[in-house]
Write a protein that holds these residues in place. Structure first.
Motif, PDB file in Angstrom:
ATOM      1  N   SER A 173       0.807  -1.223   0.000  1.00 14.25           N
ATOM      2  CA  SER A 173       0.000   0.000   0.000  1.00 14.25           C
ATOM      3  C   SER A 173       0.838   1.270   0.000  1.00 14.25           C
ATOM      4  O   SER A 173       0.312   2.362  -0.233  1.00 14.25           O
ATOM      5  CB  SER A 173      -0.910   0.003   1.230  1.00 14.25           C
ATOM      6  N   GLN A 174       2.152   1.153   0.266  1.00 12.69           N
ATOM      7  CA  GLN A 174       3.006   2.333   0.344  1.00 12.69           C
ATOM      8  C   GLN A 174       3.719   2.649  -0.970  1.00 12.69           C
ATOM      9  O   GLN A 174       4.562   3.541  -1.042  1.00 12.69           O
ATOM     10  CB  GLN A 174       4.045   2.152   1.459  1.00 12.69           C
ATOM     11  N   GLY A 175       3.385   1.880  -2.024  1.00 10.14           N
ATOM     12  CA  GLY A 175       3.960   2.171  -3.329  1.00 10.14           C
ATOM     13  C   GLY A 175       5.260   1.447  -3.617  1.00 10.14           C
ATOM     14  O   GLY A 175       5.968   1.798  -4.569  1.00 10.14           O
ATOM     15  N   PHE A 176       5.584   0.437  -2.809  1.00  5.04           N
ATOM     16  CA  PHE A 176       6.793  -0.356  -3.005  1.00  5.04           C
ATOM     17  C   PHE A 176       6.430  -1.839  -2.907  1.00  5.04           C
ATOM     18  O   PHE A 176       5.420  -2.217  -2.306  1.00  5.04           O
ATOM     19  CB  PHE A 176       7.846  -0.031  -1.939  1.00  5.04           C
ATOM     20  N   TYR A 177       7.277  -2.682  -3.506  1.00  7.58           N
ATOM     21  CA  TYR A 177       7.089  -4.119  -3.354  1.00  7.58           C
ATOM     22  C   TYR A 177       7.438  -4.552  -1.925  1.00  7.58           C
ATOM     23  O   TYR A 177       8.295  -3.960  -1.269  1.00  7.58           O
ATOM     24  CB  TYR A 177       7.958  -4.887  -4.346  1.00  7.58           C
ATOM     25  N   GLU A 178       6.751  -5.617  -1.483  1.00  7.21           N
ATOM     26  CA  GLU A 178       6.997  -6.178  -0.164  1.00  7.21           C
ATOM     27  C   GLU A 178       7.169  -7.689  -0.259  1.00  7.21           C
ATOM     28  O   GLU A 178       6.499  -8.342  -1.058  1.00  7.21           O
ATOM     29  CB  GLU A 178       5.819  -5.887   0.782  1.00  7.21           C
ATOM     30  N   LEU A 179       8.050  -8.232   0.569  1.00 10.14           N
ATOM     31  CA  LEU A 179       8.107  -9.672   0.771  1.00 10.14           C
ATOM     32  C   LEU A 179       7.162 -10.012   1.912  1.00 10.14           C
ATOM     33  O   LEU A 179       7.198  -9.366   2.972  1.00 10.14           O
ATOM     34  CB  LEU A 179       9.526 -10.115   1.123  1.00 10.14           C
ATOM     35  N   ALA A 180       6.321 -11.022   1.700  1.00 11.40           N
ATOM     36  CA  ALA A 180       5.274 -11.294   2.679  1.00 11.40           C
ATOM     37  C   ALA A 180       4.973 -12.781   2.762  1.00 11.40           C
ATOM     38  O   ALA A 180       5.299 -13.563   1.856  1.00 11.40           O
ATOM     39  CB  ALA A 180       4.004 -10.533   2.293  1.00 11.40           C
ATOM     40  N   LEU A 181       4.354 -13.155   3.865  1.00 10.91           N
ATOM     41  CA  LEU A 181       3.768 -14.474   4.045  1.00 10.91           C
ATOM     42  C   LEU A 181       2.294 -14.293   4.361  1.00 10.91           C
ATOM     43  O   LEU A 181       1.901 -13.292   4.971  1.00 10.91           O
ATOM     44  CB  LEU A 181       4.438 -15.227   5.205  1.00 10.91           C
ATOM     45  N   CYS A 182       1.470 -15.241   3.961  1.00  9.32           N
ATOM     46  CA  CYS A 182       0.058 -15.184   4.301  1.00  9.32           C
ATOM     47  C   CYS A 182      -0.108 -15.508   5.784  1.00  9.32           C
ATOM     48  O   CYS A 182       0.213 -16.620   6.223  1.00  9.32           O
ATOM     49  CB  CYS A 182      -0.739 -16.161   3.441  1.00  9.32           C
ATOM     50  N   GLN A 183      -0.556 -14.533   6.558  1.00 14.06           N
ATOM     51  CA  GLN A 183      -0.769 -14.680   7.999  1.00 14.06           C
ATOM     52  C   GLN A 183       0.493 -15.176   8.706  1.00 14.06           C
ATOM     53  O   GLN A 183       0.446 -15.983   9.628  1.00 14.06           O
ATOM     54  CB  GLN A 183      -1.952 -15.614   8.288  1.00 14.06           C
ATOM     55  N   GLY A 184       1.619 -14.668   8.252  1.00 12.92           N
ATOM     56  CA  GLY A 184       2.899 -14.994   8.877  1.00 12.92           C
ATOM     57  C   GLY A 184       3.852 -13.827   8.707  1.00 12.92           C
ATOM     58  O   GLY A 184       3.544 -12.841   8.025  1.00 12.92           O
ATOM     59  N   SER A 185       5.021 -13.940   9.310  1.00 15.57           N
ATOM     60  CA  SER A 185       5.994 -12.851   9.297  1.00 15.57           C
ATOM     61  C   SER A 185       7.197 -13.200   8.437  1.00 15.57           C
ATOM     62  O   SER A 185       7.999 -14.067   8.789  1.00 15.57           O
ATOM     63  CB  SER A 185       6.463 -12.552  10.728  1.00 15.57           C
ATOM     64  N   ALA A 186       7.333 -12.521   7.301  1.00 11.88           N
ATOM     65  CA  ALA A 186       8.519 -12.704   6.463  1.00 11.88           C
ATOM     66  C   ALA A 186       9.763 -12.211   7.187  1.00 11.88           C
ATOM     67  O   ALA A 186      10.849 -12.777   7.028  1.00 11.88           O
ATOM     68  CB  ALA A 186       8.335 -11.962   5.141  1.00 11.88           C
TER      69      ALA A 186
END
Length: 268
Positions: A236-249
């Motif tokens: 949402s901040q205009g940058f790519y993010e590394l993420a996990l579904c309902q977890g912490s990357a």
């Protein structure tokens, strides 16, 4: 009518510091709306403050006055500046806070040196946010011109901390973590406008065993990710993010602001 004033600091909310700044603003700019961007910047973390500022500017009224105080050099000879981004003004120490906002700005940036007028204000040596930044911001919000507050500075003379842009390679990119949010998403310095491949892999020494090979899948929302699979998503901040579904990357990769990550095209 007074302009909106937005506060961004590393003061936290446990101490009276933010309240005292707001008290000064209430006294000097009583008609201004005061909005908290964040007071949760990691102490002294200029790179994180730079990201928060760059992400926030576009969501505020065009004439907002930002007071951005992450100031490890408080009380020293560091400059205090006001940077104009279109109609908005950022009042900040000259220590790199405006760097990302500058990098992603589409228009001219005009910088005023406020150091001389700041030196005339009676203040403590440890709390310029309350004693100097807040009063100056209030004056600007109430209509005082920047021309009356100090001389212009060439943009090339402003301090930068060397926040890197992505380093593009033939088969991948070296990227920097700008921020990890409370959900564990790792915000990277790759702008959302960049087209990224559907499959990537992470090359790093910090990869933990439960992440597997380090494969990364580009997705459009968190729900498209299977449990434990790393995803690359436009945040949402205009940058790519590394993420996990309902977890912490961030917890799985043990990365935080300032760390470097290499994304290679294709799977491991």
């Amino acid at each position: 009518m007074s302009r909106t004033i937005a506060l961004l600091t590393d003061f936290g909310l446990d101490d009276p510091y933010v309240g005292q700044m707001k008290g000064v603003l209430a006294g000097k700019a009583p008609d201004s709306k005061v909005v908290d961007v964040s007071h949760g910047i990691a102490p002294f973390c200029i790179s994180q403050a730079s990201f928060f500022l760059a992400s926030a500017i576009k969501h505020f009224p065009d004439d907002t006055v930002f007071v951005s105080v992450v100031d490890p050099g408080v009380g020293s000879g560091r400059r205090i500046i006001a940077a104009e981004f279109g109609g908005c003004v950022v009042v900040a120490p000259d220590n790199g806070i405006i760097e990302l906002a500058e990098a992603y700005s589409n228009g001219p940036i005009i910088v005023t040196d406020l150091s001389e007028i700041a030196n005339k204000i009676r203040s403590s040596s440890t709390f310029h946010g309350r004693d100097i930044f807040a009063p100056i911001a209030a004056d600007i919000a109430c209509g005082k011109s920047l021309e009356s507050l100090g001389p212009k500075l060439p943009l090339r003379d402003i301090v930068r901390i060397g926040l890197k842009k992505p380093l593009w390679m033939e088969n991948g990119v070296e990227t920097i973590v700008l921020h990890n949010d409370r959900f564990g998403n790792l915000v990277l310095n790759i702008p959302a406008s960049q087209i990224m491949p559907e499959r990537m892999s992470i090359l790093c020494k910090n990869l933990t065993a439960d992440v597997g090979t380090g494969d990364v899948k580009r997705v459009s929302c968190y729900a498209e990710l299977e449990s434990g699979v790393l995803g690359l998503i436009v945040g949402s901040q205009g940058f790519y993010e590394l993420a996990l579904c309902q977890g912490s990357a961030a917890e799985k990769l043990h990365f935080g602001p300032g760390d470097s990550i290499v994304l290679k095209w294709g799977s491991v």
